[in-house]
Design a protein around this motif. Structure first.
Motif, short mmCIF file in Angstrom:
data_model
loop_
_atom_site.label_atom_id
_atom_site.label_comp_id
_atom_site.label_asym_id
_atom_site.label_seq_id
_atom_site.Cartn_x
_atom_site.Cartn_y
_atom_site.Cartn_z
N ASP A 368 0.82 -1.20 0.00
CA ASP A 368 0.00 0.00 0.00
C ASP A 368 0.86 1.26 0.00
OD1 ASP A 368 -2.22 -1.60 0.08
OD2 ASP A 368 -2.50 -1.43 2.24
N ALA A 369 1.98 1.21 0.73
CA ALA A 369 2.85 2.38 0.81
C ALA A 369 3.45 2.70 -0.55
CB ALA A 369 3.96 2.12 1.84
N ARG A 370 3.90 1.68 -1.26
CA ARG A 370 4.52 1.92 -2.57
C ARG A 370 3.47 2.41 -3.58
NH1 ARG A 370 7.34 -2.67 -0.62
NH2 ARG A 370 9.57 -2.20 -0.34
N THR A 371 2.26 1.87 -3.48
CA THR A 371 1.18 2.35 -4.35
C THR A 371 0.87 3.82 -4.05
OG1 THR A 371 0.22 0.14 -4.50
CG2 THR A 371 -1.20 1.98 -5.07
N ALA A 372 0.86 4.17 -2.76
CA ALA A 372 0.57 5.55 -2.38
C ALA A 372 1.64 6.50 -2.91
CB ALA A 372 0.47 5.66 -0.86
N VAL A 373 2.90 6.05 -2.96
CA VAL A 373 3.96 6.88 -3.52
C VAL A 373 3.71 7.13 -5.00
CG1 VAL A 373 6.40 6.92 -4.10
CG2 VAL A 373 5.70 6.25 -1.81
N ARG A 374 3.30 6.09 -5.72
CA ARG A 374 3.02 6.22 -7.15
C ARG A 374 1.87 7.19 -7.40
NH1 ARG A 374 7.38 4.70 -9.78
NH2 ARG A 374 7.96 2.51 -9.47
N GLU A 375 0.89 7.17 -6.50
CA GLU A 375 -0.29 8.03 -6.67
C GLU A 375 -0.09 9.41 -6.06
OE1 GLU A 375 -2.87 7.22 -8.44
OE2 GLU A 375 -2.11 5.19 -8.86
N LEU A 376 1.14 9.69 -5.59
CA LEU A 376 1.47 10.98 -4.98
C LEU A 376 0.68 11.24 -3.70
CD1 LEU A 376 1.71 13.23 -8.17
CD2 LEU A 376 3.46 11.80 -7.12
N ALA A 377 0.21 10.17 -3.05
CA ALA A 377 -0.52 10.34 -1.79
C ALA A 377 0.43 10.55 -0.62
CB ALA A 377 -1.41 9.13 -1.53
N ILE A 378 1.63 9.99 -0.71
CA ILE A 378 2.64 10.19 0.33
C ILE A 378 3.99 10.39 -0.34
CG2 ILE A 378 1.43 8.78 2.05
CD1 ILE A 378 3.38 6.54 1.47
N GLY A 379 4.95 10.86 0.42
CA GLY A 379 6.30 11.05 -0.07
C GLY A 379 7.24 10.03 0.52
N PRO A 380 8.55 10.16 0.25
CA PRO A 380 9.53 9.20 0.78
C PRO A 380 9.53 9.09 2.30
CG PRO A 380 10.50 10.51 -0.97
CD PRO A 380 9.16 11.12 -0.69
N SER A 381 9.32 10.23 2.99
CA SER A 381 9.31 10.15 4.46
C SER A 381 8.12 9.33 4.95
CB SER A 381 9.26 11.56 5.07
OG SER A 381 8.09 12.24 4.64
N GLY A 382 6.95 9.50 4.30
CA GLY A 382 5.79 8.68 4.65
C GLY A 382 6.02 7.23 4.34
N LEU A 383 6.69 6.95 3.23
CA LEU A 383 7.01 5.56 2.88
C LEU A 383 7.92 4.94 3.93
CD1 LEU A 383 7.00 3.22 0.82
CD2 LEU A 383 8.95 4.31 -0.29
N ARG A 384 8.91 5.67 4.38
CA ARG A 384 9.81 5.13 5.40
C ARG A 384 9.06 4.87 6.71
NH1 ARG A 384 13.39 8.72 2.91
NH2 ARG A 384 12.85 10.39 4.37
N LYS A 385 8.13 5.76 7.04
CA LYS A 385 7.39 5.58 8.28
C LYS A 385 6.54 4.32 8.23
CE LYS A 385 4.40 8.02 11.54
NZ LYS A 385 3.71 9.30 11.84
N LEU A 386 5.85 4.10 7.09
CA LEU A 386 5.01 2.90 6.98
C LEU A 386 5.84 1.63 6.94
CD1 LEU A 386 2.29 4.09 4.44
CD2 LEU A 386 2.02 3.68 6.87
#
Length: 567
Positions: A368-386
């Motif tokens: 879900d985190a990687r999909t959210a990055v693709r959809e611009l829903a989160i950034g790298p910091s959000g990805l690292r947190k998840l």
């Protein structure tokens, strides 16, 4: 609710009858012991820290200064706060009451703990405390402290009828006799299991008695019945051994063999009728405590995701309120008064907050985190947190570029340019160095046009993110953001301003800007991995040009087109 010992008579209040009963039954009922320890295990994993509280309720952690120094004094014998929190969680569940006790104040061995009422007593002269007596063990020695050597804060959950009296989830369980009922049923089950071999009368005719082995005809002792009784007693004494299930052997005369019988005094099918009643009692307790019933009756039947959700809900609905109450009480009783006394100007806005990140195991949300990055829903910091990756592990721009180049070299498949081949040599041979087929030939002019559009899209995306950040938190940059094209915004603001806005890693600004290019490359016949790899190359290139005018030279575009040929 809480009260400091020096200003209240509440400390003199001893335990109420239901509290004594709660402390007794928790040692006898495993289910209640489990529930109380569960709260302790949850709370002990919290990290407490001082924070500023804003008018809208947000909390900003304070990392240095008097608030940190004052709160750091609250530490248990192990040097942390886990045992204090664990004892608080257990006592609040059992009795709704306890005491935060600090002793050896002002020394190198200053220690704090959370204890029950019976451990402490205070001797007073009017409103003045003369000494505080601590008895950690009923049979052990006591320690006596002067008013400057120790301090006590009483915490309790107020009863809705009398706010000065404590209450807890255990009160209804013990005063409603549910706990005693469960104890009685458990003892009845044990009695049934131990005594089931004697629930009947064994009838044996006198004629079955063998003649005495002694020559004395007057010997009247029935040794055979004594042996049977001894066998039954051994079955009870050694109920856990296999020999206890072995029958007693006898060989009576034939004409009396069918006269030996056991007269049942009960129906064996109802030997363990208490078991169902005991289950009902456990379910009543599960519904009565401030605790999700599934955690007490069992979550083994739940699948992995449902069990994780139960644990998360358990913390949010039941554990978090207890943690917040402790923080609020500690703020009001200790932290703010201590800061005010120390002359800290912002003492009224300081609170104790907690970090719950270690309390529950969060579900795996990497996809879900990687999909959210693709959809611009989160950034790298959000990805690292998840993904539970600390921010200090974030790569620098140089590290990202080096990694992408290394990946490109490791996955490259060299394709001979058509201009260097003899037309008579026929079609290109099949690709044997990768898993995907060779993509169809696309003209270099078309490639260059698509690449330049992708680069511009990356720069525009960076401008969108910078403008949104300025609208939310940096109004001083709004004039610039509104006066230049989005693709030029990073260049116009400058590197220092962009870093100040929280974008030290410029690749994060352009993340996802090459997604349309990736999709087109897959249409052209490139594999998903090849398209993703070249998309990352474009995004890194765009990130490296954010602080330059958005003009890409022919040499830059031709070099990128050549890299695409080699992917």
């Amino acid at each position: 609710m809480l009260e400091q010992a020096q200003h209240s008579e509440y400390l003199a209040r001893k335990s109420l009858p239901w509290q004594e009963q709660a402390l007794r039954v928790v040692d006898l009922v495993p289910e209640l012991d489990y529930v109380s320890r569960f709260y302790a295990r949850m709370l002990k994993q919290l990290r407490l820290f001082p924070a500023f509280r804003s008018p809208n309720g947000d909390k900003q952690e304070i990392k240095e200064g008097p608030p940190v120094e004052v709160l750091s004094r609250i530490r248990d014998a192990g040097g942390g706060q886990s045992e204090i929190l664990a004892s608080y969680g257990r006592l609040m569940f059992l009795t709704g009451e306890g005491n935060l006790f600090g002793y050896d104040l002002g020394t190198e061995v200053e220690t704090w703990t959370f204890v029950w009422n019976d451990e402490l007593s205070v001797e007073r002269a009017g409103d003045t405390i003369k000494k505080i007596i601590w008895r950690p063990s009923a049979s052990g020695p006591e320690r006596v402290f002067g008013p400057e050597e120790a301090v006590v804060y009483k915490f309790w959950t107020p009863h809705p009828r009398r706010s000065g009296e404590a209450t807890s989830p255990m009160r209804a369980i013990v005063e409603g006799d549910v706990a005693e009922e469960l104890i009685a049923l458990t003892r009845s089950v044990r009695a049934t299991a131990v005594s089931r071999t004697t629930k009947g009368i064994l009838v044996i005719p006198d004629e079955v008695q063998p003649p005495p082995l002694d020559d004395d005809p007057d010997l009247e002792e029935n040794t055979w019945l004594a042996e049977i009784a001894a066998h039954l007693e051994l079955q009870i004494e050694h109920a856990g051994q296999a020999a206890a299930a072995a029958p007693y052997l006898m060989n009576p005369p034939y004409e009396y063999a069918d006269r030996i019988r056991l007269v049942q005094l009960h129906d064996p099918q109802h030997d363990y009728a208490e078991a169902a009643l005991r289950k009902e009692a456990v379910e009543r307790i599960a519904r009565g405590v401030d605790f999700p019933p599934e955690a007490l009756t069992g979550i083994g039947a739940s699948n992995h995701w449902a069990a994780l959700q139960i644990l998360m809900d358990m913390w949010r609905s039941h554990g978090a309120p207890i943690a917040q109450t402790f923080c609020d009480d500690l703020s009001a009783a200790y932290l703010r008064p201590a800061l005010r006394e120390a002359g800290y100007e912002q003492w009224a806005n300081v609170v104790v907050a907690y970090d719950e990140s270690q309390v529950t195991t969060k579900p795996d949300r990497s996809d879900d985190a990687r999909t959210a990055v693709r959809e611009l829903a989160i950034g790298p910091s959000g990805l690292r947190k998840l993904l539970n990756i600390p921010d200090e592990y974030a790569p620098t721009d140089e590290e990202i570029e080096l990694m992408l180049k290394a990946r490109s070299r490791g996955q490259a498949v060299r394709i001979e340019p058509r201009s260097e081949r003899d037309p008579a040599a026929g079609p290109l041979p099949p690709n044997t160095e990768g898993d995907s087929p060779r993509p169809p030939r696309v003209s270099q002019g078309r490639q260059i046009g698509v690449i330049e559009l992708a680069l511009m899209r990356c720069r525009e995306l960076a401008g969108i993110r910078l403008r949104q950040k300025a609208q939310r938190h940096f109004p001083e940059y709004l004039d610039v953001a509104d006066s230049v094209p989005l693709s030029e915004l990073a260049y116009s603001l400058g590197q220092e301003a962009v870093r100040r806005m929280g974008f030290a890693n410029t690749v994060a600004l352009v993340q996802g800007g090459a997604d349309n290019l990736r999709s087109l490359l897959r249409v052209w016949g490139y594999s998903a991995d090849q398209a993703d790899l070249f998309g990352e190359v474009i995004e890194v290139k765009a990130a490296g040009t954010l602080f330059s005018p958005s003009t890409f030279t022919d040499n830059d575009l031709s070099e990128l087109a050549l890299q695409l040929e080699r992917v």
